[in-house]
Design a protein around this motif. Structure first.
Motif, PDB file in Angstrom:
ATOM      1  N   ALA A 144       7.406  -3.791  -3.696  1.00  0.00           N
ATOM      2  CA  ALA A 144       6.415  -4.164  -2.673  1.00  0.00           C
ATOM      3  C   ALA A 144       5.407  -3.028  -2.463  1.00  0.00           C
ATOM      4  N   ASP A 145       5.904  -1.793  -2.424  1.00  0.00           N
ATOM      5  CA  ASP A 145       5.004  -0.648  -2.260  1.00  0.00           C
ATOM      6  C   ASP A 145       4.052  -0.515  -3.446  1.00  0.00           C
ATOM      7  N   ALA A 146       4.569  -0.782  -4.652  1.00  0.00           N
ATOM      8  CA  ALA A 146       3.727  -0.692  -5.852  1.00  0.00           C
ATOM      9  C   ALA A 146       2.614  -1.746  -5.797  1.00  0.00           C
ATOM     10  N   ILE A 147       2.951  -2.952  -5.378  1.00  0.00           N
ATOM     11  CA  ILE A 147       1.938  -4.020  -5.280  1.00  0.00           C
ATOM     12  C   ILE A 147       0.904  -3.657  -4.217  1.00  0.00           C
ATOM     13  N   ARG A 148       1.341  -3.180  -3.058  1.00  0.00           N
ATOM     14  CA  ARG A 148       0.398  -2.769  -2.003  1.00  0.00           C
ATOM     15  C   ARG A 148      -0.545  -1.672  -2.509  1.00  0.00           C
ATOM     16  N   ALA A 149       0.045  -0.680  -3.181  1.00  0.00           N
ATOM     17  CA  ALA A 149      -0.765   0.449  -3.657  1.00  0.00           C
ATOM     18  C   ALA A 149      -1.782   0.002  -4.700  1.00  0.00           C
ATOM     19  N   CYS A 150      -1.380  -0.890  -5.597  1.00  0.00           N
ATOM     20  CA  CYS A 150      -2.298  -1.353  -6.651  1.00  0.00           C
ATOM     21  C   CYS A 150      -3.363  -2.307  -6.111  1.00  0.00           C
ATOM     22  N   TYR A 151      -2.961  -3.276  -5.299  1.00  0.00           N
ATOM     23  CA  TYR A 151      -3.895  -4.323  -4.889  1.00  0.00           C
ATOM     24  C   TYR A 151      -4.610  -4.055  -3.564  1.00  0.00           C
ATOM     25  N   PHE A 152      -3.984  -3.339  -2.658  1.00  0.00           N
ATOM     26  CA  PHE A 152      -4.619  -3.086  -1.361  1.00  0.00           C
ATOM     27  C   PHE A 152      -5.256  -1.710  -1.284  1.00  0.00           C
ATOM     28  N   ASP A 153      -4.641  -0.727  -1.940  1.00  0.00           N
ATOM     29  CA  ASP A 153      -5.167   0.635  -1.880  1.00  0.00           C
ATOM     30  C   ASP A 153      -6.037   0.975  -3.085  1.00  0.00           C
ATOM     31  N   GLY A 154      -5.990   0.137  -4.131  1.00  0.00           N
ATOM     32  CA  GLY A 154      -6.847   0.347  -5.294  1.00  0.00           C
ATOM     33  C   GLY A 154      -6.370   1.423  -6.251  1.00  0.00           C
ATOM     34  N   LEU A 155      -5.111   1.800  -6.172  1.00  0.00           N
ATOM     35  CA  LEU A 155      -4.604   2.820  -7.096  1.00  0.00           C
ATOM     36  C   LEU A 155      -4.410   2.217  -8.486  1.00  0.00           C
ATOM     37  N   THR A 156      -4.616   3.027  -9.514  1.00  0.00           N
ATOM     38  CA  THR A 156      -4.378   2.575 -10.887  1.00  0.00           C
ATOM     39  C   THR A 156      -2.885   2.666 -11.175  1.00  0.00           C
ATOM     40  N   TYR A 157      -2.458   1.944 -12.224  1.00  0.00           N
ATOM     41  CA  TYR A 157      -1.057   2.019 -12.622  1.00  0.00           C
ATOM     42  C   TYR A 157      -0.685   3.460 -12.974  1.00  0.00           C
ATOM     43  N   GLU A 158      -1.587   4.150 -13.660  1.00  0.00           N
ATOM     44  CA  GLU A 158      -1.316   5.523 -14.085  1.00  0.00           C
ATOM     45  C   GLU A 158      -1.112   6.447 -12.873  1.00  0.00           C
ATOM     46  N   THR A 159      -1.997   6.338 -11.893  1.00  0.00           N
ATOM     47  CA  THR A 159      -1.897   7.178 -10.701  1.00  0.00           C
ATOM     48  C   THR A 159      -0.604   6.892  -9.944  1.00  0.00           C
ATOM     49  N   LEU A 160      -0.297   5.608  -9.807  1.00  0.00           N
ATOM     50  CA  LEU A 160       0.912   5.225  -9.082  1.00  0.00           C
ATOM     51  C   LEU A 160       2.175   5.634  -9.838  1.00  0.00           C
ATOM     52  N   VAL A 175       5.440  -4.404 -10.760  1.00  0.00           N
ATOM     53  CA  VAL A 175       4.345  -5.186 -10.190  1.00  0.00           C
ATOM     54  C   VAL A 175       4.409  -6.625 -10.699  1.00  0.00           C
ATOM     55  N   ARG A 176       4.590  -6.804 -12.022  1.00  0.00           N
ATOM     56  CA  ARG A 176       4.633  -8.161 -12.592  1.00  0.00           C
ATOM     57  C   ARG A 176       5.784  -8.965 -11.998  1.00  0.00           C
ATOM     58  N   ARG A 177       7.002  -8.384 -11.958  1.00  0.00           N
ATOM     59  CA  ARG A 177       8.150  -9.104 -11.394  1.00  0.00           C
ATOM     60  C   ARG A 177       7.945  -9.396  -9.912  1.00  0.00           C
ATOM     61  N   GLY A 178       7.370  -8.446  -9.196  1.00  0.00           N
ATOM     62  CA  GLY A 178       7.114  -8.648  -7.771  1.00  0.00           C
ATOM     63  C   GLY A 178       6.127  -9.770  -7.527  1.00  0.00           C
ATOM     64  N   LEU A 179       5.072  -9.838  -8.331  1.00  0.00           N
ATOM     65  CA  LEU A 179       4.070 -10.911  -8.174  1.00  0.00           C
ATOM     66  C   LEU A 179       4.672 -12.283  -8.483  1.00  0.00           C
ATOM     67  N   VAL A 180       5.541 -12.344  -9.486  1.00  0.00           N
ATOM     68  CA  VAL A 180       6.195 -13.620  -9.821  1.00  0.00           C
ATOM     69  C   VAL A 180       7.060 -14.072  -8.645  1.00  0.00           C
ATOM     70  N   LYS A 181       7.845 -13.154  -8.072  1.00  0.00           N
ATOM     71  CA  LYS A 181       8.689 -13.509  -6.921  1.00  0.00           C
ATOM     72  C   LYS A 181       7.838 -13.935  -5.730  1.00  0.00           C
ATOM     73  N   MET A 182       6.728 -13.236  -5.523  1.00  0.00           N
ATOM     74  CA  MET A 182       5.838 -13.603  -4.407  1.00  0.00           C
ATOM     75  C   MET A 182       5.259 -14.998  -4.614  1.00  0.00           C
ATOM     76  N   ARG A 183       4.826 -15.302  -5.841  1.00  0.00           N
ATOM     77  CA  ARG A 183       4.267 -16.620  -6.117  1.00  0.00           C
ATOM     78  C   ARG A 183       5.270 -17.712  -5.806  1.00  0.00           C
ATOM     79  N   HIS A 184       6.522 -17.515  -6.232  1.00  0.00           N
ATOM     80  CA  HIS A 184       7.554 -18.522  -5.965  1.00  0.00           C
ATOM     81  C   HIS A 184       7.792 -18.667  -4.461  1.00  0.00           C
ATOM     82  N   ALA A 185       7.798 -17.547  -3.741  1.00  0.00           N
ATOM     83  CA  ALA A 185       8.019 -17.595  -2.292  1.00  0.00           C
ATOM     84  C   ALA A 185       6.864 -18.311  -1.608  1.00  0.00           C
ATOM     85  N   LEU A 186       5.636 -18.046  -2.049  1.00  0.00           N
ATOM     86  CA  LEU A 186       4.464 -18.693  -1.438  1.00  0.00           C
ATOM     87  C   LEU A 186       4.418 -20.176  -1.742  1.00  0.00           C
TER      88      LEU A 186
END
Length: 190
Positions: A144-160, A175-186
């Motif tokens: 969840a923190d990785a997704i927030r940092a990438c999509y809300f804070d604009g950090l690159t994968y490399e920086t994170l 990030v990929r697994r987290g997004l898949v789980k989020m999609r299913h939950a939504l």
């Protein structure tokens, strides 16, 4: 200061009043003001149609005239031309200083379109944000923190990846697994 009469005497009388004003004669300056203010106000009002702003500029003009009365040269211009030039320049300066500020009358405000989203859109956006936050809450905290940092804070994968001290590939998997789980939950919540 109020706007004086519309009648102005000849140049010689005004020049004499300016000369006395240059010597500090406040009564002569007041008389000069009374004889010329209507004319100068007209010059300013043609450039600045808002009365209050035009009156402010008129006052600035007379402060300038008081300070620079000794600089007036009757051989170069008549007193009314000299003061009208000062008035015109001050009005133009004020116009330029306000830049692109809208100056339409208040009555036209009702016709201006409001481009902001309506209340229903704002409520819908808040509900969507709440659903996303809820779905993020179902994830492993690191994912969840990785997704927030990438999509809300604009950090690159490399920086994170450097910050989390993991390989970039691992971070991308989180990030990929987290997004898949989020999609299913939504989808389940819809």
């Amino acid at each position: 200061m109020s706007v004086g009469s519309a009648r102005t005497p000849g140049g010689a009388a005004l020049a004499a009043l300016l000369a006395r004003s240059a010597d500090g004669d406040a009564a002569a300056f007041r008389q000069f003001y009374d004889l010329t203010s209507a004319k100068l106000f007209g010059v300013i009002a043609r450039i600045l149609p808002e009365r209050g702003e035009a009156e402010d500029v008129l006052q600035e003009v007379y402060v300038t005239v008081w300070r620079k009365a000794a600089e007036f040269d009757p051989a170069r211009a008549s007193p009314i031309t000299w003061t009208a030039t000062i008035a015109r320049n001050r009005a133009i300066d004020r116009l330029r200083a306000r830049g692109s500020r809208p100056s339409a009358p208040l009555a036209e405000a009702a016709e201006v379109a409001d481009t902001r989203p309506g209340a229903d859109t704002l409520v819908s956006n808040q509900q969507d944000a709440a659903r996303v936050q809820s779905a993020l809450g179902l994830l492993d905290p690191r994912h969840a923190d990785a997704i927030r940092a990438c999509y809300f804070d604009g950090l690159t994968y490399e920086t994170l990846a450097l910050r989390e001290n993991v390989p970039v590939g691992t971070l991308k998997s989180w990030v990929r697994r987290g997004l898949v789980k989020m999609r299913h939950a939504l989808e389940a919540a819809a």
